[in-house]
Write a protein that holds these residues in place. Structure first.
Motif, PDB file in Angstrom:
ATOM      1  N   MET A   1       0.792 -55.123  29.698  1.00  0.00           N
ATOM      2  CA  MET A   1       0.707 -55.727  28.373  1.00  0.00           C
ATOM      3  C   MET A   1       1.866 -55.233  27.516  1.00  0.00           C
ATOM      4  O   MET A   1       1.959 -54.038  27.218  1.00  0.00           O
ATOM      5  CB  MET A   1      -0.641 -55.355  27.726  1.00  0.00           C
ATOM      6  N   ASN A   2       2.755 -56.160  27.151  1.00  0.00           N
ATOM      7  CA  ASN A   2       3.938 -55.816  26.364  1.00  0.00           C
ATOM      8  C   ASN A   2       3.714 -56.216  24.908  1.00  0.00           C
ATOM      9  O   ASN A   2       4.169 -57.269  24.465  1.00  0.00           O
ATOM     10  CB  ASN A   2       5.165 -56.522  26.947  1.00  0.00           C
ATOM     11  N   LEU A   3       3.015 -55.371  24.158  1.00  0.00           N
ATOM     12  CA  LEU A   3       2.753 -55.665  22.758  1.00  0.00           C
ATOM     13  C   LEU A   3       3.974 -55.355  21.907  1.00  0.00           C
ATOM     14  O   LEU A   3       4.666 -54.367  22.128  1.00  0.00           O
ATOM     15  CB  LEU A   3       1.582 -54.818  22.243  1.00  0.00           C
ATOM     16  N   THR A   4       4.202 -56.192  20.911  1.00  0.00           N
ATOM     17  CA  THR A   4       5.261 -55.931  19.950  1.00  0.00           C
ATOM     18  C   THR A   4       4.973 -56.740  18.696  1.00  0.00           C
ATOM     19  O   THR A   4       4.239 -57.736  18.745  1.00  0.00           O
ATOM     20  CB  THR A   4       6.646 -56.320  20.525  1.00  0.00           C
ATOM     21  N   GLY A   5       5.525 -56.303  17.563  1.00  0.00           N
ATOM     22  CA  GLY A   5       5.347 -57.060  16.336  1.00  0.00           C
ATOM     23  C   GLY A   5       4.251 -56.513  15.441  1.00  0.00           C
ATOM     24  O   GLY A   5       4.004 -55.306  15.384  1.00  0.00           O
ATOM     25  N   ILE A   6       3.581 -57.417  14.735  1.00  0.00           N
ATOM     26  CA  ILE A   6       2.541 -57.043  13.782  1.00  0.00           C
ATOM     27  C   ILE A   6       1.174 -57.136  14.444  1.00  0.00           C
ATOM     28  O   ILE A   6       0.783 -58.190  14.957  1.00  0.00           O
ATOM     29  CB  ILE A   6       2.574 -57.955  12.538  1.00  0.00           C
ATOM     30  N   ILE A   7       0.459 -56.015  14.444  1.00  0.00           N
ATOM     31  CA  ILE A   7      -0.909 -55.993  14.950  1.00  0.00           C
ATOM     32  C   ILE A   7      -1.829 -55.980  13.740  1.00  0.00           C
ATOM     33  O   ILE A   7      -1.855 -55.024  12.960  1.00  0.00           O
ATOM     34  CB  ILE A   7      -1.163 -54.768  15.844  1.00  0.00           C
ATOM     35  N   GLY A   8      -2.567 -57.073  13.545  1.00  0.00           N
ATOM     36  CA  GLY A   8      -3.386 -57.248  12.350  1.00  0.00           C
ATOM     37  C   GLY A   8      -4.793 -56.701  12.506  1.00  0.00           C
ATOM     38  O   GLY A   8      -5.420 -56.890  13.550  1.00  0.00           O
TER      39      GLY A   8
END
Length: 294
Positions: free
Chosen positions: A1-8
């Protein structure tokens, strides 16, 4: 899992008496975040009042979040439990309902030593194939993990693969970046450090702010990533007072008050948490008006 950016981070809506979870309002909160262009939804964190939910409420929020998001963005489920047994139980449940990642923090009454923390994470990793975000937030969990120790767990525990750092110490982010050779994704959990953290190499920013100010956090993230530092600074300082306020006032109370001010009632925070005082509500109203969101 390549998460990036805004995690709300969605807040957990309660009925008007604070006694039950309003799942239809939770859908509204989730849709608000997705409309704000978040890159992932992280349910059951501090803003979601996870510590104040019954077992059934916790499960209902987790499962309904996954169901309603319906694959539009990845879903992260927060887990912070006193016992390893309960953390394992919730990690298994997160996998069962189709969550994408678990965000695991060691919650402590007794002061835990590193061997105990390591064993806690290892046990959860052994119980589920889901990627684990190692979450360091000593202000709420009573456990402070060094960058070196967290990286040790990332290197040696199979599913531990990313870090959320919320101490507010930018030097820790520099150390994570440097010691890992920029190979371990880490996320900023301290709202008023967003600009510094993203410039220090953070993969993203975990925040409840998009609940109330739409895509302004995403605009900041994109400005940093595109190298437009002038625009990034402008966007950050536009949001700064608001970001500082919601943390100091208490995330759950502030976000819920903000929703109310915007005409979307999501119930009160759960006692012993109290709603914002009248003066704080007025301050928040002024900030939202300045930002064009009321």
């Amino acid at each position: 899992m390549n998460l990036t950016g805004i995690i709300g981070y969605p807040t957990t809506p309660f009925n008007a008496d604070g006694e039950g979870v309003d799942l239809s309002k939770l859908e509204m909160v989730i849709d608000t975040l997705i409309a704000s262009e978040v890159n992932a939804i992280a349910a059951l964190g501090s803003a979601g009042e996870a510590a104040y939910l019954s077992e059934k409420e916790w499960q209902d929020v987790a499962s309904h979040t996954v169901k309603h998001v319906q694959g539009r963005v990845p879903v992260v489920i927060g887990i912070a439990e006193l016992t390893t047994e309960q953390a394992v139980k919730r990690a298994k449940y997160a996998h069962q309902i189709g969550a994408d990642v678990i965000m695991l923090s060691p919650f402590s009454y007794y002061k835990l030593v590193e061997e105990e923390i390591y064993s806690h994470y290892q046990s959860v990793s052994d119980a589920t194939p889901l990627p684990i975000m190692v979450y360091n937030n000593p202000a709420t969990c009573g456990v402070d993990m060094s960058p070196q120790f967290m990286l040790k767990m990332i290197a040696n525990i199979k599913n531990a693969s990313m870090i959320k750092e919320s101490t507010g110490d930018i030097q820790r982010m520099h150390k994570i970046y440097k010691l890992s050779g920029a190979m371990v994704p880490f996320f900023n959990g301290c709202n008023h450090m967003a600009l510094e953290a993203l410039n220090a190499g953070a993969s993203g920013w975990c925040t409840a702010a998009p609940c109330l100010i739409a895509d302004k956090p995403k605009q900041l993230f994109e400005a940093v990533k595109s190298g437009d530092q002038n625009k990034a600074r402008e966007l950050f300082y536009q949001q700064y007072n608001f970001l500082e306020f919601i943390v100091k006032a208490g995330l759950a109370a502030a976000i819920k008050s903000g929703f109310d001010l915007q005409g979307n009632k999501v119930g009160p925070p759960r006692r012993p948490l109290l709603p914002l005082a009248m003066l704080e509500q007025e301050q928040l109203k002024d900030m939202l008006a300045t930002l064009g969101h009321i």
